[in-house]
Write an enzyme that holds these catalytic residues in place. Sequence first.
Site, short mmCIF file in Angstrom:
data_model
loop_
_atom_site.label_atom_id
_atom_site.label_comp_id
_atom_site.label_asym_id
_atom_site.label_seq_id
_atom_site.Cartn_x
_atom_site.Cartn_y
_atom_site.Cartn_z
N THR A 187 37.87 32.63 46.83
CA THR A 187 38.24 33.92 46.25
C THR A 187 38.94 34.72 47.33
O THR A 187 38.29 35.16 48.29
CB THR A 187 36.98 34.67 45.76
OG1 THR A 187 36.24 33.81 44.90
CG2 THR A 187 37.37 35.93 45.02
N LYS A 202 40.73 36.00 38.86
CA LYS A 202 39.41 35.80 39.46
C LYS A 202 38.83 37.14 39.94
O LYS A 202 37.64 37.43 39.74
CB LYS A 202 39.52 34.79 40.61
CG LYS A 202 38.30 34.66 41.49
CD LYS A 202 37.06 34.17 40.76
CE LYS A 202 35.86 34.14 41.70
NZ LYS A 202 34.58 34.04 41.00
N LYS A 211 33.01 41.50 49.98
CA LYS A 211 34.39 41.09 50.28
C LYS A 211 35.23 41.12 49.00
O LYS A 211 36.35 41.64 48.97
CB LYS A 211 34.35 39.68 50.89
CG LYS A 211 35.65 38.99 51.14
CD LYS A 211 36.05 37.94 50.13
CE LYS A 211 35.13 36.79 49.87
NZ LYS A 211 35.62 35.83 48.87
#
Length: 309
Positions: free
Chosen positions: A97, A173, A242
């Site tokens: 990701t 995503k 993150k």
Amino acid sequence: MKEPVAVIGLGNMGFPMARNLLAAGFPLAVHNRTRAKAEPLAAGGAAVAASAAEAAERARIVITMLADDQAIDDVVFGERGLLAGMKPGAIHVGMSTVEPATSRRLAVAHRAQGSEYLAAPVFGRPEVAAEAKLYVIAAGPPGPLETALPVLRALSRGVSRVGDDPSRANLVKLAGNFLLASMLETLAEAFALVEKAGLDRLAVLETLNGALFASPVYQTNGERMSRGAFSPPGFQLALGLKDIRLVLRTADQLGVPMPVAGVAYDHFLSAASRGRGGLDWTAVSEVVREAAGLAPAWGSSTSDPINVR
Ligand SMILES: NC(=O)c1ccc[n+]([C@@H]2O[C@H](COP(=O)([O-])OP(=O)(O)OC[C@H]3O[C@@H](n4cnc5c(N)ncnc54)[C@H](OP(=O)(O)O)[C@@H]3O)[C@@H](O)[C@H]2O)c1
């Protein structure tokens, strides 16, 4: 004849993915910064490479499943890095990701030297990866994507193709992870509400799931949250932080206000600052509980409280 594959990054996700590719019969090379994590795969027939370049040299399809954008940069562009080992026409499939801009940079770098780049981030925790039931969001040039499809299918229960531009897969995503993080935030607030009044969170979860909310997201995360089962982590809170950071950065670039993402970000940051970055990301609920005056269910010495990035 199956295409030779390399997997670089054998953490919670990469390791079970590599094992499944071996089980599916793909000739496999693996590499991990911490070599010890790669050794168990040698027994199953994988070649353990000493560098990302060496792993790439052995494969037509090179998967990276690394922690974040910085790790990708280190592994791809570093000395004996992935780029140095890519054969002409070989395909790098970035499954971490990361922010869309990273995919755009990687696509340019690969094109310049005659290799290909696809982005194929996934939904699903390590236990889902172990069952080869991830859900893959894939984007990139159609030819290389067709070539990589058998590999992606061997890892997943489904592959959605979202365009020719790899960065689109990362955007989809991130949108999904924003939804997940905001579900955790609202679930934590709802739990604090009922817990403060003396109700049992697990019983409330079952009632709400039965009434209207049944979803694997509420089920899995709600159970973990209400049991305080934060360790070992399925998805580390530091990685969730993150992801929300990437959502906000991308939203800023696109000029899209996302106030709910801001709330989730503050709570993830607070949890990480209190030493919970190494716990499962459902531990964000502790921040909400503490704000409500509820006693913490978990101590705060499991990770470095300074390093929240
Ligand atoms: N876990 C989940 O539920 C989940 C679900 C969907 C997507 N993801 C995404 O999948 C990716 C991997 O997640 P994970 O849970 O597998 O993470 P993880 O267990 O923390 O593994 C991270 C991997 O990245 C490597 N790494 C980190 N920094 C590096 C660097 N500077 N240079 C070289 N290698 C480096 C680590 O190597 P070492 O072993 O040497 O530390 C390890 O192989 C992340 O982008 C995450 O957001 C995770």
